[in-house]
Design a protein around this motif. Structure first.
Motif, PDB file in Angstrom:
ATOM      1  N   ALA A 121      12.987  20.329  64.041  1.00  0.00           N
ATOM      2  CA  ALA A 121      13.026  18.522  63.763  1.00  0.00           C
ATOM      3  C   ALA A 121      14.181  18.135  63.886  1.00  0.00           C
ATOM      4  CB  ALA A 121      12.554  18.261  62.335  1.00  0.00           C
ATOM      5  N   GLY A 122      15.267  18.825  63.997  1.00  0.00           N
ATOM      6  CA  GLY A 122      16.832  18.448  63.796  1.00  0.00           C
ATOM      7  C   GLY A 122      17.693  19.203  64.697  1.00  0.00           C
ATOM      8  N   TYR A 128      21.333  21.484  70.490  1.00  0.00           N
ATOM      9  CA  TYR A 128      19.936  20.608  69.950  1.00  0.00           C
ATOM     10  C   TYR A 128      19.510  19.673  70.925  1.00  0.00           C
ATOM     11  CZ  TYR A 128      16.319  18.360  67.759  1.00  0.00           C
ATOM     12  OH  TYR A 128      14.882  17.773  67.121  1.00  0.00           O
ATOM     13  N   SER A 129      20.136  18.627  70.719  1.00  0.00           N
ATOM     14  CA  SER A 129      20.437  17.656  71.508  1.00  0.00           C
ATOM     15  C   SER A 129      20.002  17.564  73.023  1.00  0.00           C
ATOM     16  CB  SER A 129      21.271  16.812  71.136  1.00  0.00           C
ATOM     17  OG  SER A 129      22.113  16.214  70.232  1.00  0.00           O
ATOM     18  N   GLU A 185       9.203  13.714  73.884  1.00  0.00           N
ATOM     19  CA  GLU A 185      10.144  13.873  73.407  1.00  0.00           C
ATOM     20  C   GLU A 185       9.682  14.984  72.081  1.00  0.00           C
ATOM     21  OE1 GLU A 185      13.420  11.927  70.782  1.00  0.00           O
ATOM     22  OE2 GLU A 185      12.464   9.764  72.443  1.00  0.00           O
ATOM     23  N   PRO A 186      10.171  15.835  73.001  1.00  0.00           N
ATOM     24  CA  PRO A 186      10.055  17.089  71.732  1.00  0.00           C
ATOM     25  C   PRO A 186      10.065  17.327  71.012  1.00  0.00           C
ATOM     26  CG  PRO A 186      10.395  17.901  74.166  1.00  0.00           C
ATOM     27  CD  PRO A 186      10.533  16.883  74.174  1.00  0.00           C
ATOM     28  N   ARG A 187      11.292  16.331  69.932  1.00  0.00           N
ATOM     29  CA  ARG A 187      11.446  16.618  69.207  1.00  0.00           C
ATOM     30  C   ARG A 187      10.783  16.139  68.189  1.00  0.00           C
ATOM     31  NH1 ARG A 187      17.920  14.690  69.921  1.00  0.00           N
ATOM     32  NH2 ARG A 187      16.628  12.724  72.149  1.00  0.00           N
ATOM     33  N   ALA A 188      10.381  14.102  69.158  1.00  0.00           N
ATOM     34  CA  ALA A 188       9.171  14.114  68.177  1.00  0.00           C
ATOM     35  C   ALA A 188       7.687  14.380  68.213  1.00  0.00           C
ATOM     36  CB  ALA A 188       8.898  12.370  68.609  1.00  0.00           C
ATOM     37  N   GLU A 240      11.893  24.102  80.627  1.00  0.00           N
ATOM     38  CA  GLU A 240      12.685  22.584  80.619  1.00  0.00           C
ATOM     39  C   GLU A 240      13.979  23.000  79.612  1.00  0.00           C
ATOM     40  OE1 GLU A 240      11.835  19.310  81.245  1.00  0.00           O
ATOM     41  OE2 GLU A 240      10.112  20.517  82.707  1.00  0.00           O
ATOM     42  N   PHE A 241      13.497  23.870  78.755  1.00  0.00           N
ATOM     43  CA  PHE A 241      14.694  24.180  77.595  1.00  0.00           C
ATOM     44  C   PHE A 241      16.108  25.183  77.694  1.00  0.00           C
ATOM     45  CE2 PHE A 241      13.019  23.142  72.857  1.00  0.00           C
ATOM     46  CZ  PHE A 241      12.956  21.562  73.526  1.00  0.00           C
TER      47      PHE A 241
END
Length: 138
Positions: A21-22, A38-39, A59-62, A103-104
């Motif tokens: 999440a962050g 992270y960003s 948007e993976p973080r979402a 991707e990461f």
């Protein structure tokens, strides 16, 4: 016993959601050094071919976090049909993680691997192959 399994699944999924999440999330899985990346890692993805997000990206973080949270709250409820829906969602998340591994940045491999292990363990439970096995804590 069923209530304990539900609570363990709920807690494991909330922990995974927090880990994604962050910027401080990776620290929950033992990788605080990943906060500055992270960003960049969670900025966007092109979408996995096998998933509805193909071509439009996400948007993976979402989306990853929301799916993990959904599984956490679903785990508290019962029902055969609900477990079938959860199974399909876990299988989709496993496809997503495979795509995100490409991707990461490579530094995020331990986070994705820890997430994959929990998802695979839960998938065994959902398929009825691990009847008494609550999820591991990490």
């Amino acid at each position: 016993m069923e209530v304990e399994i539900r609570r363990a699944r709920h807690a494991a999924y909330l922990r995974l959601a927090a880990a994604h999440a962050g910027p401080l999330g990776p620290a929950l899985l033992g990788h605080p050094e990943l906060a500055p990346l992270y960003s960049q890692a969670y900025a966007a993805c092109r979408g996995a071919k096998e998933l509805p997000c193909a071509g439009v990206g996400g948007e993976p973080r979402a989306c990853v976090v929301r799916r993990l949270e959904h599984l956490a709250y679903s785990a508290l409820r019962g029902g055969k049909r609900r477990r079938e829906q959860e199974k399909a969602m876990v299988e989709g998340l496993l496809l997503c993680l495979g795509h995100l591994a490409q991707e990461f940045p490579p530094e995020f491999a331990p986070i994705l691997e820890a997430t994959r292990r929990v998802l695979e363990k839960d998938l065994q439970y959902l398929k009825g192959l691990s009847p008494d096995g609550p999820l591991p804590a990490s």
